[in-house]
Each structure stands twice: as C-alpha cells, then as structure tokens.
Design an enzyme around this catalytic site. Structure first.
Site, PDB file in Angstrom:
ATOM      1  N   TRP B 347       0.823  -1.216   0.000  1.00 32.06           N
ATOM      2  CA  TRP B 347       0.000   0.000   0.000  1.00 32.06           C
ATOM      3  C   TRP B 347       0.855   1.264   0.000  1.00 32.06           C
ATOM      4  O   TRP B 347       0.353   2.350  -0.270  1.00 32.06           O
ATOM      5  CB  TRP B 347      -0.948   0.019   1.201  1.00 32.06           C
ATOM      6  CG  TRP B 347      -0.301   0.270   2.544  1.00 32.06           C
ATOM      7  CD1 TRP B 347       0.805  -0.348   3.037  1.00 32.06           C
ATOM      8  CD2 TRP B 347      -0.709   1.205   3.534  1.00 32.06           C
ATOM      9  NE1 TRP B 347       1.098   0.136   4.290  1.00 32.06           N
ATOM     10  CE2 TRP B 347       0.184   1.084   4.628  1.00 32.06           C
ATOM     11  CE3 TRP B 347      -1.751   2.134   3.623  1.00 32.06           C
ATOM     12  CZ2 TRP B 347       0.069   1.867   5.781  1.00 32.06           C
ATOM     13  CZ3 TRP B 347      -1.864   2.901   4.781  1.00 32.06           C
ATOM     14  CH2 TRP B 347      -0.952   2.762   5.843  1.00 32.06           C
ATOM     15  N   ASP B 348       2.146   1.116   0.314  1.00 38.70           N
ATOM     16  CA  ASP B 348       3.061   2.259   0.300  1.00 38.70           C
ATOM     17  C   ASP B 348       2.919   3.035  -1.006  1.00 38.70           C
ATOM     18  O   ASP B 348       3.010   4.262  -1.031  1.00 38.70           O
ATOM     19  CB  ASP B 348       4.523   1.815   0.398  1.00 38.70           C
ATOM     20  CG  ASP B 348       4.806   0.823   1.504  1.00 38.70           C
ATOM     21  OD1 ASP B 348       3.891   0.088   1.885  1.00 38.70           O
ATOM     22  OD2 ASP B 348       5.955   0.773   1.963  1.00 38.70           O
ATOM     23  N   GLU B 486      -0.144  -2.708  12.581  1.00 36.69           N
ATOM     24  CA  GLU B 486      -0.044  -4.172  12.468  1.00 36.69           C
ATOM     25  C   GLU B 486       0.347  -4.853  13.775  1.00 36.69           C
ATOM     26  O   GLU B 486       0.493  -6.080  13.797  1.00 36.69           O
ATOM     27  CB  GLU B 486       0.945  -4.513  11.344  1.00 36.69           C
ATOM     28  CG  GLU B 486       0.362  -4.206   9.969  1.00 36.69           C
ATOM     29  CD  GLU B 486       1.379  -3.720   8.966  1.00 36.69           C
ATOM     30  OE1 GLU B 486       2.458  -3.265   9.382  1.00 36.69           O
ATOM     31  OE2 GLU B 486       1.084  -3.771   7.756  1.00 36.69           O
ATOM     32  N   LYS B 598       1.637   0.727  16.139  1.00 35.26           N
ATOM     33  CA  LYS B 598       2.856   0.647  15.343  1.00 35.26           C
ATOM     34  C   LYS B 598       3.089   1.913  14.540  1.00 35.26           C
ATOM     35  O   LYS B 598       4.211   2.402  14.451  1.00 35.26           O
ATOM     36  CB  LYS B 598       2.739  -0.557  14.411  1.00 35.26           C
ATOM     37  CG  LYS B 598       3.919  -0.737  13.485  1.00 35.26           C
ATOM     38  CD  LYS B 598       3.702  -1.950  12.600  1.00 35.26           C
ATOM     39  CE  LYS B 598       4.816  -2.108  11.597  1.00 35.26           C
ATOM     40  NZ  LYS B 598       4.594  -3.261  10.730  1.00 35.26           N
ATOM     41  N   GLN B 599       2.047   2.401  13.918  1.00 35.39           N
ATOM     42  CA  GLN B 599       2.233   3.522  13.007  1.00 35.39           C
ATOM     43  C   GLN B 599       0.906   4.275  12.860  1.00 35.39           C
ATOM     44  O   GLN B 599      -0.119   3.812  13.348  1.00 35.39           O
ATOM     45  CB  GLN B 599       2.688   3.042  11.640  1.00 35.39           C
ATOM     46  CG  GLN B 599       1.703   2.113  10.948  1.00 35.39           C
ATOM     47  CD  GLN B 599       2.191   1.650   9.591  1.00 35.39           C
ATOM     48  OE1 GLN B 599       2.623   2.446   8.784  1.00 35.39           O
ATOM     49  NE2 GLN B 599       2.130   0.350   9.347  1.00 35.39           N
TER      50      GLN B 599
END
Lengths: 280, 782
Positions: B347-348, B486, B598-599
């Site tokens: 998906w980046d 994640e 995580k992000q």
C-alpha cells in the site's frame, strides 16, 4: 588465525592450572602447533619435578614440550610468547569475584595486558576433562572495531568444522556506539518477515566485510536483550569457546562486559585485542 | 545530514562530456571507503529510471551490487518471488600491466562517490597505488537514461599518473559480470542463452523471460579490442604514455521479452540507432529529461539545508523509480534500489508515493494505477478465494498481482511466526480506490475514470459490500482485519479500514452516477461488462451509512478498533531507550494487549480525510494517538509530520520531519543497505506539500494553509492540476503566498482563513499577511 608454531601454557606450579591443558592441546591440534608448558620462577624445577607437582601422567605429556625459565613470570611469559611466535597463550588464572575490582592477580593481568597474541582463559572449574570445539560464540556490539574478532573466529571455525554464532546483545538505556559504520538492533522493524531479515543480513554482511571473515563459513546471528555480560554468559552455556574483543582497558568501571564474562562463564574465552587490529 | 559536502569534490570534468553540478544542495557525496557502510552507500547512490535500477559498488568482498529490471522476478518459494538480480553491467575492470586494479590491492589514495541529484548521474573518482608503485586515476560517470529508459551510459577516463604501460579495461555482459561478496550475490538468477560480439541474451532462471544487453564501447583510437564471446566480455587495451589520460564511452541497451518478441534484435537495433546519434546526444537527452522532471517536481526549502537536501534526495529517488511507459509494473517498497521486501508492492505505493506522481507527473501516476487495473483479475480471485465478492488486492504483490505475502516466517527469536497480513490486511483495496479518486480529482482524466478507474472503484466497493456484516445492532461491521497498526491483528472495526471502506463505497456510487449522467455510453458499457445491478450503488451508500467507525461524538475520538480503549496503557516513550523494537522487547502478545500502536492509523485518516471532520477532531485524535505510537514503520514519521504541521504544532512537525528525513540518509532504522524506503520518501514530499504548505484539492483548484517549520524561511514547489502547472511560493516572515499558473486555463488558489484567487495562465498573484490576517490577492511581478 594462521597456523603457528606454539600454543603457550604458563604454569604456576599448581595443579589447577592444568585445566588449560585440554583446551590448549585441542587448539594446538587445530593449528598444527606444539603445546609448550612454560614454568617461570625462582625455584628451578626440572621437568620431572614439575610434572610430579602438577600430577601429570605420561599420557598427559604426549607431544608436549616442558620448559622452565627463571625470572619475573609475566615478563618472561610475554617474552617467550613473542620469541616462539606463539599463536596464543592458554592460561587458567584465578579470577576475582567482584567485577568492579581487579579481575586477575598481578601476573595474569600483566600477561593479559601485554601478550603479543590472543589469550585464551580457561575456567579452572572445568578441570581436565576433554575439550572439543563444536561451537564458537562471537559477541559483537555492532562496531567495526569489534568486528576484528570475526576473522580469527572464522579461521578457527573452519579448522574445527565448528558452528560460528555471532551474538548481538541489545542493552536497554545504553547509548548506541558513536563509531561510524556501527550497526545495532534497529528500534523499528516493519513487516518483520522482510525487515528483520534484511537487518540481520546486513549485520552479518557488515561483520564479514569489516572483520575479514573467511568466505564459505556460515555465520548464525543471535540477538539477545539485557546486560551484555550476563547475556553472553547465558548464551555460552551451549558454546565451547567465546571469542571476545577487548579494547585494552582494565581499569575500574572499564571493560565491564569482558570482565563479567571472564568472571562468570564456565566456557573458555579467547580474548583478542581490538586496539591492535586483526592479529591473524 | 552527514553526507552533505560543500563542493562537488573537485572532480575534473575537462576530459568528459559532462560535469557534475557545483551546488552542494544537489549532491550526495561519499568520501573515502567505508567497508562497513558499503551496502548502505550502494542503496543511497543507486541510479535508475523506473525500468532499470543499478546499485553500483566498489567491488570486492564488501559489496552487494545488483542490477534490477522492473517487473522481472524469480523464485517463488516460501517467501514468494523476488526481483531478479542481473549482471553488474556497469562494472569496470581495469588492469595495468596485467595487474588488476582493486581497492583491496595496494593503497587507496583517493576515493569519492558523488551522486548528482540534478542530473541523475553517479560519479566516481578513484586514485589507486598498486603495490608495484604505479598510480592510476579513474574518473567515471554512469547513468540510467531518463530520456530513453532502455539505455545505460557510462564514461571512464583512466590516467597513468606515474608510469607508462599497457592499460586494459573490461566490461561484462554475461552472468560472470556479477561480482562482489559471493555470499551476498544471488548468482543463479540469470543464465546465458546466447552471446555474440557486444551482445548477450540471458534468461531469468525458471522464468520464460529473455533479457538482452547490447553494448558498444568507444575508446582511444590506438586501442586494440577484444570480445570474449562466451561470457560476453568486452575488453579494450592500449599503451599509455606517462601521465596520459584516455577516455572510454559506453552505450548499453537493454531489452526484455516483455518489451519485444526478439529482445536481442531489438537491443542491437536500438544500440545502433543510439550510436548513430552519438554518445553526447544520448547524454544531452538524459540531462534534459532530468531538467524537465525537476522543473515539475523540485521542492525548494530556504533556511534549512538539511531539510532541503533530504527533500531533493527523496525526490531524486521518486523520479528514478517510476516509468510512465510501463503499465504492468509498480514501485516496490524499496524501488529498484535493493532487495528488501523482495521487490514486492504494498500500500506504500498508493498512499505514500502516488501523490507525488499525481501532482508532478500524472502520466506516471496513471501507469501505477494501471498496474492495479491489470492485476484486477487476481484481486477478484483473491476475494473469491476468501469467500467474498469484488476485488481484494494482494497485500504484497509482484509481477502478476497474485498474493505473495508469505504465510509464515522466522521471527527475531528464531521461532516461526504466522504472517497474517496477506489474509487480513484488507484496507489496501480501499487505499487503491482512494488513489484512483485522488488521481482523477487532480487530473480530470475522465477517460481513465470512465473505464479503468470506475472498474477498480466498483469492484473494490463490491468487496466491501460482501465483506461487511450487519450486526445485531443493525450497523455494518468489518471483522477480523489488520489495520495500518499491524501490532494488533485480527481486530474488529478498525477505524482506518472502515472509514476508507466508506469512502470506497460512496465514491463507487458517485462515479456510476456521474457516468450515467455525463457519459451514458461509458456507463452502459461498464454496467454491462461488470453486470452492475441498478440497486448496487444505493446499497453501497446504505451500507456506508451503517458502517461503524468507532467515532465518539462526546470525545471527538475514533476508537482505533473495537475494544482498543480497554487495552493496557503502556507508554512507548519508555521504550525509547530499550534498544530493541518495542514488539520484540515486549513480545508480540503483550503489545497486542496494549494501546501501543505501530504507526499512523487514525492519524493517517486525518492526513487523508482532513476535510471530513473539524480540526478539533483531528487535534483530539492526534493528541491521543501520537503519544501511543511507536513508529515501528518507516511510513509513520512523515505522516505525523504532515498532521502536526496542519495542526500548527511545528515543534512536533519538525521532529517528525527530521526523523523521516534521516531514515535513509542516516540509516536510522538500520536497514537502508537493502534499499531506500520509497514510502518514507514519498511521505516526506507529502509532509512538505500537504503538511507545511497545507495543500488540498478543491473542485476548482487547490487550497493551502501554510505552516512552515521554524527554520524554513521559504518553501516553493510546482504542482500539476488538470493539465496546468501551478507554481506556489510561501514565505515565512512576513507570511506571504505567491501563485503562478502555466498552461491553458485557470486555477483557483484558496487560503484557509483567507481569500481565494482565480489565477489564469501567465499570471502571478501574491497574498500577504500584514500581521492582522491575510490581506487581498494582488498581481505580482514574475
């Protein structure tokens, strides 16, 4: 580590020093070298007397050379090691329990500091049982300087057909070494099946490149958490030899990892001077 | 940034047809040799053009050189296919009096790499004293042509500084051209099929893909030439006089069976045509292509050299990664600069990289979206295999679009761990739909939207329609997913996933309504082909309205997923000194039971759907989630910088911008050796343009809301909007905005808390804050 003429075992006349002999003998076999038992002291013992005092049997003596030299022990041992181009000195010093005080006695520390070759320290507690080299443990803090140990370690691993394990210990609250080219455990690993693998590969590649590892020797990387000395000692329970880099300082509050490992491990430790470069 | 130098390092250009830029802001310089960092340096200095990517190395046991060709993968074991490693075609082997010149033999007197970001050219200067005492100087440059993507060009000058003798330069075309640490290099990726003078045909192992390389060296007139046909080696030798400098130029053409049914013939013919025009012309085309590309993409930051350098480094790699002419490939997480992620596409690309292309090279953005169109059937198949309808894109994909995420791997503790992202990380379908919509809004590419874009929107909406379940509460739930965070797997109603799914469902309904209204023929065609039921769009809207988002009106907070607020509070700040990734230190299970994320997850929603909620909602969620974020992904810091800037928290914005900027340049995640982080580089561009400048799309143009970082006195960049180029310039003190338009038509530029202005082609308008708020737009000189 190339084959050289001698593996030097200094003896102080006590039988506990003989714990060094099985290790020295096997290392000498691997290096195609001769084990020299060197006794230094004012009491000029003939070889037979020395053998008797140390309770060595005829079988123990097969293939060994026994020498006596007068003089100050540390000075003579270091001089003899240089003279016979010893591949290593294997010794069994008394180790003090307090990690913050001096590690060794005066003589052992002087040898440790001045030896012209790697020094293998054998815990006296292991006695005289047979020693084989199946697994080498190379602790590595991620700095290019400490990578110097990996070259000699791969040489030994190749000679002994032994497994080589590199152990990197991530220590909380410890600043990352500032040396350029240092690689330590990342604080982040996204998609671990990709990034952890990539980091581990780079860690080993860096080690190989800087340390001059012998091609063809497989390196297994292990990562542990905690205080470095304790983690190394724990992991070394399954190892036969720890190959440890030492930056040359032994003063109070310096080389705590080296001193802790030497104090606590039951595994022989080969110490390589990092401040002198690769001694291969 | 450690790599910035103040000059071009003195590389003499007199003997070459090209010279490096003299502005330090455009250079990445690596002085000396660093065996420890060599592989990291290879990544940073990689050259590419979206078709080819080259990691150039010093050679020897330190190195991990590679050449990659977009879309060509090998292997399909447990970890899935990986980008094939091709021979190191640009490697130059020099021998002096039959002694090979290497950095490992003799003494390195000087070694310098210099990447000219402005021209996409990598320079090398090297002085080596051989044990015999001979000193040889090499000055070389190499490039992957941006004007003609099938070309690699290089030039080498060799100077015999203190001797006279025979010098020989060899270059390989065949598999034996691979060099470096034998334990590093995947040797078995290609095999030689045929070799002839100056050309080889290779085959990717176990793949029905042929790769041809044809090369022509131009060297000293008095040189003797030799082709070793069996291994594709070309060698040129000459007798040199004391102090004499000789130059060789080389053109290399690469074709694959993806490009031509007869790649060897195509490569030879193309090489002949390029040679007829000449080396210098090929160089000039490349330099001009980079000049034009920078003209449409450069972000100028005044007052912060490190930020400026990091931004240009990011844009350089983004430009080098894309190929607008190839619709069947996408950009992998590390582009064509390294082997990490095995060249897989995630998906980046759509969420982090694509906006750069949408606004600076729409044709490249379109090609990337077409990759998703060409792989739509595989996405349909994946959805079907999991019991759903429509299209569920692969979490990791390669050449075919098939799911290539491994199902298990060895964890950091040596134990096997299940990899669930391939089965559960479904937001990628909505991410792609979002990218389609963003591209269309920015470009008004109606032809694309009427066909491929609409098809992607419809099929991904159908996926969500089958994926969501109506619960006893009569609301729609998406259960057992993984969001961007994640650390938490198998969760219900991840806010990011569900909000993006709502967007996907609504836009799919919108596009069908729009086509029915404006392009009935296209609507008819699409409806028939996809068998769209007349009730489907309304069903999608109805489902979107019922979708749980976890939003609490009282607090303004989204609950990241059902049950998140009940989890254990662990402060990730405490982990800053842990020296280990937080999930490794605490263990995956402990982290899963905690609020540590995580992000950017909800924060990413703020970045993507800013206008959907009031600023207070973004503020509340940022303040809640930012302190709980461990930034365990390289994607996270840039998106935090973006949102922090929009919220006016410039201190945090600066911190995160710097963290994002250093991911590759200081290797702060420890894995730049395996390629640069393309998503983070795209995120850095977004942080500056969408965050610090506050750019957002409007129906009639764009809106801006500048929040320049404290050290930035000026920020300027171009943007493409519906065929027009808008040039924006922001000054910090006094606050001032300039907007100019090139191309046909007009663009409205609106300022938050200020007036809008319709800027026509050729006009330049300025708006200033006199201390009491924005004044009025006035025409300014250009």
């Amino acid at each position: 580590m190339t084959s050289q003429g001698a593996v030097l075992v200094p003896l102080d006349g006590s039988d506990c020093a003989t714990a060094a002999m099985p290790v020295a003998r096997r290392l000498a076999e691997l290096l195609h070298a001769t084990v020299i038992l060197l006794h230094v002291g004012s009491d000029a013992l003939v070889p037979a007397a020395l053998v008797e005092r140390m309770r060595l049997s005829g079988e123990d003596l097969q293939g060994l050379v026994i020498e006596h030299r007068p003089g100050a022990p540390a000075e003579v041992i270091v001089r003899e090691a240089a003279a016979c181009r010893a591949a290593m000195i294997v010794m069994c010093p008394q180790v003090r329990a307090d990690v913050r005080s001096r590690t060794f006695g005066t003589v052992a520390e002087a040898i440790f500091r001045s030896a012209p070759c790697p020094v293998v320290l054998v815990p006296s507690a292991r006695g005289r049982k047979r020693w084989e080299l199946h697994q080498l443990l190379v602790p590595h803090d991620g700095t290019p300087t400490s990578a110097v140990t990996v070259g000699p370690a791969t040489d030994l691993a190749a000679m002994a057909a032994a497994e080589l394990v590199v152990l990197h210990v991530a220590t909380p609250d410890r600043e990352k070494p500032v040396e350029p080219g240092t690689l330590v455990v990342p604080r982040y690993a996204d998609q671990p099946h990709h990034e952890w693998t990539a980091w581990a590969r780079e860690f080993v590649d860096r080690l190989r490149a800087v340390g001059g590892a012998r091609n063809g020797i497989k390196i297994r990387l292990e990562v542990a958490q905690g205080e470095a000395g304790a983690a190394i000692v724990e992991f070394a329970r399954q190892s036969d030899l720890i190959v440890l880099g030492w930056r040359g300082a032994l003063e109070r509050d310096r080389a705590l990892t080296v001193r802790r490992v030497i104090r606590d491990t039951a595994c022989p430790v080969m110490v390589l001077r990092l401040d002198r470069g690769n001694e291969r | 940034v450690a790599h910035v130098a103040v000059s071009n390092g003195g590389i003499p250009a007199n003997d070459l047809v090209l010279s490096p830029c003299t502005d330090a802001g455009w250079l990445l310089i690596e002085e000396g040799l660093s065996p420890a960092r060599e592989r990291e340096i290879e990544s940073l200095l990689a050259i590419g053009n979206g078709y080819l990517g080259v990691r150039t190395s010093i050679g020897g046991r330190f190195s991990h050189p590679a050449t990659f060709i977009a879309g060509i993968y090998v292997g399909d074991g447990d970890l899935g296919p990986r980008l094939a490693v091709f021979p190191q075609w640009l490697n130059v082997a020099v021998t002096v009096e039959n002694e090979e010149l290497t950095v490992e033999t003799g003494r390195v007197l000087l070694h310098r790499w210099l990447l000219d970001l402005s021209k996409g050219v990598l320079w090398r200067e090297w002085r080596q004293q051989h044990p015999s005492g001979r000193i040889t100087r090499l000055t070389c440059f190499q490039l992957a042509s941006l004007a003609d993507r099938r070309l690699l060009l290089q030039s080498v000058t060799v100077t015999a500084e203190n001797y006279a003798g025979t010098i020989s330069v060899g270059m390989h075309l065949g598999p034996s051209g691979t060099h470096g640490n034998v334990e590093n290099v995947e040797h078995a990726d290609v095999e030689l099929v045929a070799a002839e003078p100056g050309a080889v045909l290779l085959r990717a192992v176990a793949k029905d893909v042929g790769i041809a390389a044809a090369s022509k060296m131009h060297g000293p007139g008095a040189a003797s030439w030799k082709d070793t046909i069996a291994n594709g080696e070309e060698r040129c030798s000459w007798k040199t006089a004391l102090g004499q400098t000789m130059r060789l130029d080389r053109i290399l053409a690469v074709f694959t069976s993806r490009d031509s049914a007869s790649p060897l013939t195509a490569a030879r013919q193309h090489l002949a045509a390029v040679c007829a025009r000449g080396f210098q012309a090929a160089i000039a085309d490349h330099v001009d292509a980079w000049r034009r590309r920078w003209d449409s993409a450069d972000v100028r930051i005044v007052g912060d050299k490190a930020a400026q350098h990091a931004m240009r480094f990011a844009i350089y790699h983004l430009i080098a990664a894309a190929n607008p002419a190839d619709e069947c490939v996408s950009i992998a997480s590390r582009g064509l600069t390294g082997e990490a992620y095995r060249g897989h596409v995630l998906w980046d690309t759509e969420i982090y990289m694509l906006p750069f292309y949408v606004f600076t090279a729409p044709e490249a953005a379109r090609a990337l979206l077409m990759y998703r169109c060409h792989t739509l059937d595989l996405a349909r198949r994946k959805a079907q295999a999991l019991g759903y309808q429509g299209a569920l894109y692969a979490w990791e994909s390669a050449d075919t679009g098939d799911e290539v995420t491994p199902q298990s791997a060895v964890g950091s503790d040596g134990r096997p761990v299940a990899i669930l992202t391939g089965q559960q990380e479904h937001h990628i379908s909505a991410d792609i739909a979002f990218a389609v919509w963003q591209y269309w809004r920015a470009t008004a590419d109606n032809a694309f939207m009427a066909a491929e874009g609409a098809e992607i929107l419809v099929e991904t909406a159908r996926f969500w329609a089958s994926r969501a379940q109506i619960g006893l509460d009569r609301l729609a739930h998406v259960r057992r997913v993984i969001g961007p965070d994640e650390y938490h797997e198998t969760v219900d109603d991840n806010a990011y996933t569900n909000v993006m799914a709502i967007f996907n469902l609504e836009r799919a309904a919108d596009v069908l309504a729009m086509l029915e209204r404006n392009r009935p023929d296209d609507w008819q065609r699409l409806s028939e082909r996809l068998r769209i039921d007349a009730k489907e769009p309304q069903a999608w809207r109805s489902l979107a309205a019922k979708m749980v988002t976890g939003f609490d009106r009282a607090t303004g907070l989204f609950e990241q997923f059902a049950g998140y607020f009940q989890l254990e509070e662990i402060d990730p700040a405490a982990a800053r000194n842990w020296a280990m990734p937080i999930d490794v230190r605490l263990g995956a299970e402990r982290v899963r039971r905690s609020r540590i994320i995580k992000q950017a997850d909800v924060v990413a929603l703020s970045a993507l759907r800013w206008k959907k909620w009031p600023v207070a909602v973004h503020e509340a969620n940022f303040r809640f989630y930012e302190p709980r974020t461990a930034h365990g992904s390289s994607l996270s810091p840039a998106i935090h910088a973006l949102v922090a800037a929009r919220l006016g928290d410039l201190h945090l914005a600066q911190t995160y911008f710097r963290q994002a900027a250093e991911i590759d340049l200081t290797n702060n995640m420890g894995n730049a050796a395996a390629g640069v982080h393309m998503g983070a580089l795209g995120g850095l561009w977004q942080a500056a343009v969408f965050g610090m400048a506050g750019v957002q799309l409007r129906e009639d143009g764009i809106s801006v809301d500048p929040h320049l970082l404290p050290s930035w006195s000026e920020l300027a960049f171009p943007l493409q909007w519906r065929g027009r180029r808008l040039r924006l310039r922001f000054e910090a003190q006094p606050r001032r905005i300039e907007a100019a338009v090139e191309g046909d038509g007009e663009v409205t530029v609106a300022v938050r808390d200020g007036p809008a202005c319709c800027v026509r082609s050729g006009q330049n308008f300025a708006l200033q804050d006199d201390g009491s708020g924005w004044g009025h737009w006035e025409e300014a000189g250009r």
